[in-house]
Scaffold this active site. Structure first.
Site, PDB file in Angstrom:
ATOM      1  N   LYS A   1       3.339   0.366   9.010  1.00  0.00           N
ATOM      2  CA  LYS A   1       3.093   1.624   8.312  1.00  0.00           C
ATOM      3  C   LYS A   1       4.327   2.503   8.474  1.00  0.00           C
ATOM      4  CE  LYS A   1      -1.912   2.329   8.629  1.00  0.00           C
ATOM      5  NZ  LYS A   1      -2.960   3.265   9.110  1.00  0.00           N
TER       6      LYS A   1
ATOM      7  N   GLY B   1       0.833  -1.195   0.000  1.00  0.00           N
ATOM      8  CA  GLY B   1       0.000   0.000   0.000  1.00  0.00           C
ATOM      9  C   GLY B   1       0.864   1.239   0.000  1.00  0.00           C
TER      10      GLY B   1
ATOM     11  N   GLY C   1       0.536   5.768  -0.083  1.00  0.00           N
ATOM     12  CA  GLY C   1      -0.262   6.988  -0.128  1.00  0.00           C
ATOM     13  C   GLY C   1       0.655   8.182  -0.246  1.00  0.00           C
ATOM     14  N   ASN C   2       0.072   9.380  -0.169  1.00  0.00           N
ATOM     15  CA  ASN C   2       0.867  10.596  -0.287  1.00  0.00           C
ATOM     16  C   ASN C   2       1.846  10.769   0.870  1.00  0.00           C
ATOM     17  OD1 ASN C   2      -0.443  11.279  -2.630  1.00  0.00           O
ATOM     18  ND2 ASN C   2      -1.998  12.513  -1.603  1.00  0.00           N
ATOM     19  N   PHE C   3       1.556  10.126   2.007  1.00  0.00           N
ATOM     20  CA  PHE C   3       2.362  10.344   3.195  1.00  0.00           C
ATOM     21  C   PHE C   3       3.315   9.197   3.507  1.00  0.00           C
ATOM     22  CE2 PHE C   3      -1.666  12.637   3.870  1.00  0.00           C
ATOM     23  CZ  PHE C   3      -1.159  13.924   3.867  1.00  0.00           C
ATOM     24  N   GLY C   4       3.217   8.089   2.824  1.00  0.00           N
ATOM     25  CA  GLY C   4       4.080   6.964   3.142  1.00  0.00           C
ATOM     26  C   GLY C   4       3.545   5.675   2.554  1.00  0.00           C
ATOM     27  N   GLU C   5       3.860   4.574   3.201  1.00  0.00           N
ATOM     28  CA  GLU C   5       3.474   3.280   2.665  1.00  0.00           C
ATOM     29  C   GLU C   5       3.242   2.285   3.793  1.00  0.00           C
ATOM     30  OE1 GLU C   5       6.884   2.681   0.200  1.00  0.00           O
ATOM     31  OE2 GLU C   5       8.018   1.653   1.764  1.00  0.00           O
TER      32      GLU C   5
ATOM     33  N   ASP D   1     -14.928   7.995   9.984  1.00  0.00           N
ATOM     34  CA  ASP D   1     -14.610   7.479   8.640  1.00  0.00           C
ATOM     35  C   ASP D   1     -15.114   6.050   8.460  1.00  0.00           C
ATOM     36  OD1 ASP D   1     -13.753   7.567   6.054  1.00  0.00           O
ATOM     37  OD2 ASP D   1     -11.655   7.150   6.505  1.00  0.00           O
TER      38      ASP D   1
END
Length: 327
Positions: free
Chosen positions: A43, A21, A23-27, A140
């Site tokens: 994470k 996975g 995302g814009n902030f990491g993986e 969420d």
């Protein structure tokens, strides 16, 4: 990341594996505890992230009690480690879990039977009630944020709640005072499932989590919701159309054929901003429906005979990359 020979490590004994996975902030990666040989999920995010997420998420997991050494909170992932990974990254090491309800929904040809949805509803209400009792609102609700335990550990009938990146304290830890009612708030959450009041810019409280769950339950029963697939020129217009369609869709129409779900949504939408929900009453709606429909609470779900223990586990955790996810 810290390297030991050719092994990529986090902390003193967590080995980093394949990334699944980003995302814009990491993986997020698979990992392994080299001392116990236990599989974990890890994470990571760059220390210099403009909007760091992991420290916030770790703080919320601490509030929930998931970081305690003898963690035994049913339906919440264990958190093993948070700290620096080498000089460039922060890392959060969590219990490795199974596929999400969205993946299982797809596995079951995008339809869950009433029995499965009722069993899901009873479990996730327990999870949300626990979150609320720890003075948090989740904010969420979506199928991707509920996952089952690993079949290998015989936990595939336990539904876990994950990803607290958007959660917020609704009570002050010292005074226990409820946050004030506010309007003109930015949308936070997933538009498909969020409450009508969230669309209207109202501050979220416990009632909004419950209404969002109701929308998710009907998504599982119907296969889709009336406000999906709306055409719009931009995201702002799309969110507006989604909110308008929710307000204009009568509960009886949305929940046609499922009276227990209609009563659940009516109750949730009637709640006051400050009001404590009656979780036992809501769960009883679903327990009574199991009996009324001659169903059996045997914890056998639609996916129970479809999982392959040898299959790779994908999307174990949803890595947050935006505050407002696509609908």
């Amino acid at each position: 990341m810290a390297r030991n020979s050719s092994t990529l490590m986090v902390g003193s004994h967590y080995k980093l594996g394949k990334r699944f996975g980003k995302g814009n902030f990491g993986e997020i990666r698979l990992g392994k505890n080299m001392l116990s040989d236990e599989d974990v999920a890890i994470k990571t995010e760059p220390i210099k992230s403009k909007m760091p997420q992991l420290v916030l998420e770790y703080r919320l997991y601490k509030i929930l009690g998931a970081t305690e050494k003898n963690h035994a909170i049913h339906g919440f992932p264990k958190v093993y480690f948070y700290g620096m990974a080498g000089r460039l990254y922060n890392a959060l090491v969590l219990e490795l879990l199974g596929p999400s309800l969205e993946e299982l929904f797809t596995l079951c040809n995008r339809h869950f039977t009433l029995k499965t949805v009722l069993l899901i509803a009873i479990q996730v209400l327990h999870r949300i009630e626990y979150v609320h009792k720890k003075r948090l609102v989740y904010r969420d609700v979506k199928p991707e944020n509920f996952v089952i335990g690993r079949q290998k550990l015989k936990k595939d009938n336990v539904i876990f709640i994950i990803d607290f990146g958007l959660a917020k304290e609704y009570r002050d830890a010292q005074t226990n005072k409820h946050i004030p009612y506010r309007e003109n708030k930015n949308l936070t959450g997933t538009a498909r499932y969020m409450s009508i009041n969230t669309h209207l810019g109202k501050e979220q409280s416990r009632r909004d989590d419950l209404e969002s769950l109701g929308h998710m339950f009907m998504y599982f029963l119907r296969g889709s919701l009336p406000w999906q697939g709306l055409k719009a020129a931009n995201l702002k217009e799309r969110y507006q159309k989604i909110g308008d369609t929710k307000r204009n869709t009568p509960i009886e129409t949305l929940c046609e054929g499922y009276p227990e779900m209609a009563e659940y949504l009516k109750y949730s939408r009637r709640l006051d901003f400050f009001e404590e929900p009656n979780y036992d009453y809501l769960r009883q709606l679903f327990i009574d429906s199991i009996k009324k429909n001659s169903l059996t609470d045997d914890q056998q779900f639609d996916w129970s005979n479809k999982l392959d223990v040898s299959s790779p586990i994908l999307n174990l955790f949803v890595f947050k990359c935006t505050k407002l996810t696509q609908c």
